[in-house]
Design a protein around this motif. Structure first.
Motif, PDB file in Angstrom:
ATOM      1  N   GLY A  31     -28.454  16.313 -15.523  1.00 21.14           N
ATOM      2  CA  GLY A  31     -29.910  16.363 -15.448  1.00 21.14           C
ATOM      3  C   GLY A  31     -30.421  17.786 -15.532  1.00 21.14           C
ATOM      4  N   GLY A  32     -31.738  17.920 -15.358  1.00 23.50           N
ATOM      5  CA  GLY A  32     -32.340  19.241 -15.361  1.00 23.50           C
ATOM      6  C   GLY A  32     -32.190  19.953 -16.680  1.00 23.50           C
ATOM      7  N   PHE A  33     -32.249  21.277 -16.631  1.00 19.83           N
ATOM      8  CA  PHE A  33     -32.080  22.090 -17.835  1.00 19.83           C
ATOM      9  C   PHE A  33     -31.799  23.517 -17.407  1.00 19.83           C
ATOM     10  CE2 PHE A  33     -36.564  21.694 -16.792  1.00 19.83           C
ATOM     11  CZ  PHE A  33     -37.044  22.983 -16.856  1.00 19.83           C
ATOM     12  N   LEU A  71     -29.371  16.233  -9.115  1.00 19.58           N
ATOM     13  CA  LEU A  71     -30.448  15.659  -8.319  1.00 19.58           C
ATOM     14  C   LEU A  71     -31.345  14.786  -9.183  1.00 19.58           C
ATOM     15  CD1 LEU A  71     -31.514  18.871  -6.349  1.00 19.58           C
ATOM     16  CD2 LEU A  71     -30.036  17.022  -5.529  1.00 19.58           C
ATOM     17  N   SER A  72     -31.996  13.816  -8.560  1.00 20.96           N
ATOM     18  CA  SER A  72     -33.017  13.048  -9.262  1.00 20.96           C
ATOM     19  C   SER A  72     -34.227  13.956  -9.467  1.00 20.96           C
ATOM     20  CB  SER A  72     -33.432  11.826  -8.435  1.00 20.96           C
ATOM     21  OG  SER A  72     -34.173  12.232  -7.298  1.00 20.96           O
ATOM     22  N   LYS A 112     -35.233  17.077  -7.003  1.00 19.05           N
ATOM     23  CA  LYS A 112     -35.309  18.443  -7.502  1.00 19.05           C
ATOM     24  C   LYS A 112     -36.694  19.038  -7.263  1.00 19.05           C
ATOM     25  CE  LYS A 112     -35.063  21.242 -11.684  1.00 19.05           C
ATOM     26  NZ  LYS A 112     -34.971  21.255 -13.152  1.00 19.05           N
ATOM     27  N   ASP A 113     -37.741  18.259  -7.560  1.00 17.73           N
ATOM     28  CA  ASP A 113     -39.101  18.744  -7.350  1.00 17.73           C
ATOM     29  C   ASP A 113     -39.326  19.205  -5.918  1.00 17.73           C
ATOM     30  OD1 ASP A 113     -39.700  18.093  -9.962  1.00 17.73           O
ATOM     31  OD2 ASP A 113     -40.852  16.301  -9.469  1.00 17.73           O
ATOM     32  N   ALA A 114     -38.708  18.499  -4.964  1.00 14.23           N
ATOM     33  CA  ALA A 114     -38.948  18.770  -3.547  1.00 14.23           C
ATOM     34  C   ALA A 114     -38.420  20.128  -3.105  1.00 14.23           C
ATOM     35  CB  ALA A 114     -38.333  17.667  -2.696  1.00 14.23           C
ATOM     36  N   ILE A 115     -37.406  20.648  -3.797  1.00 14.71           N
ATOM     37  CA  ILE A 115     -36.767  21.870  -3.321  1.00 14.71           C
ATOM     38  C   ILE A 115     -36.738  23.006  -4.331  1.00 14.71           C
ATOM     39  CG2 ILE A 115     -35.275  20.593  -1.729  1.00 14.71           C
ATOM     40  CD1 ILE A 115     -32.975  20.990  -3.727  1.00 14.71           C
TER      41      ILE A 115
END
Length: 219
Positions: free
Chosen positions: A169-171, A189-190, A194-197
């Protein structure tokens, strides 16, 4: 009942990027932060093409403001821009503002990641500290907001570099970054986790608060 009937008007906002994943990420954060208010987020691929100024700033904040100002100048839209990257302790804070073009070609995630792993291959585990850093800017057009207004926020996520990528995931450098207190890389992470941290999640949430105050109409 439509948004307009409820007294909630759509707002068009430019995110000065061609990175589709950043668009999805910011739209997700804005939707959560603004509740029932609708903000239509568009990217550089959705507006008439204009010459993009080189990122000549020496800090993330300077580059974010530069890109946001250019977006307003060429499109007339309220514009958000961010500059973000990874700062590695053992490399005295580099790649820093050069993160997206560390291997020489802008946006080549795989080459950038492999080069950074090679450069830190001999760094012992106890010295592999790193931080993701993001500066996010909102610049408003003069004709709508006389005199113009600029807002700049930032976010940071501390952690360390792994020795091999993990997760799909991510980039960017997400597959080799393990945040403090985490057992999974940012790439494992989902999106919500990921957004949360993440550095960008923190910066965009702070900017979403500003957007809610200055762009969302009061009913």
């Amino acid at each position: 009942m439509s948004a307009a009937d409820a007294g909630v008007l759509p707002t068009r906002l430019l995110l000065a990027t061609r990175n589709a994943k950043k668009l999805v990420e910011l739209q997700r954060i804005l939707d959560a932060a603004l509740g029932g208010h609708r903000v239509e987020l568009v990217g550089l691929n959705d507006v008439p093409e204009y010459p993009e100024a080189p990122e000549t700033g020496l800090t993330f904040g300077e580059n974010a403001l530069l890109k946001a100002r250019e977006g307003v100048r060429h499109t007339g839209l309220p514009t958000v821009a961010d500059d973000s990257g990874i700062a590695v302790d053992a490399l005295n804070g580099m790649p820093g503002v050069f993160s997206a073009r560390w291997a020489g070609r802008h946006g080549d995630d795989r080459a950038n990641l492999e080069l950074l792993l090679g450069q830190t291959a001999d760094v012992p585990d106890e010295h592999r500290g790193a931080s993701f850093v993001c500066a996010a800017a909102l610049v408003l057009p003069n004709d709508t907001f006389p005199g113009g207004k600029e807002h700049l926020v930032d976010g940071r996520q501390t952690g360390r570099l792994l020795r091999a990528p993990r997760g799909a995931g991510g980039f960017g450098y997400d597959p080799i970054f393990l945040g403090d207190g985490q057992t999974r890389t940012n790439a494992e992470l989902s999106p919500a986790e990921k957004d949360a941290i993440s550095h960008r999640g923190k910066a965009f949430r702070a900017l979403a608060t500003v957007i809610a105050k200055v762009l969302v109409p009061r009913g």
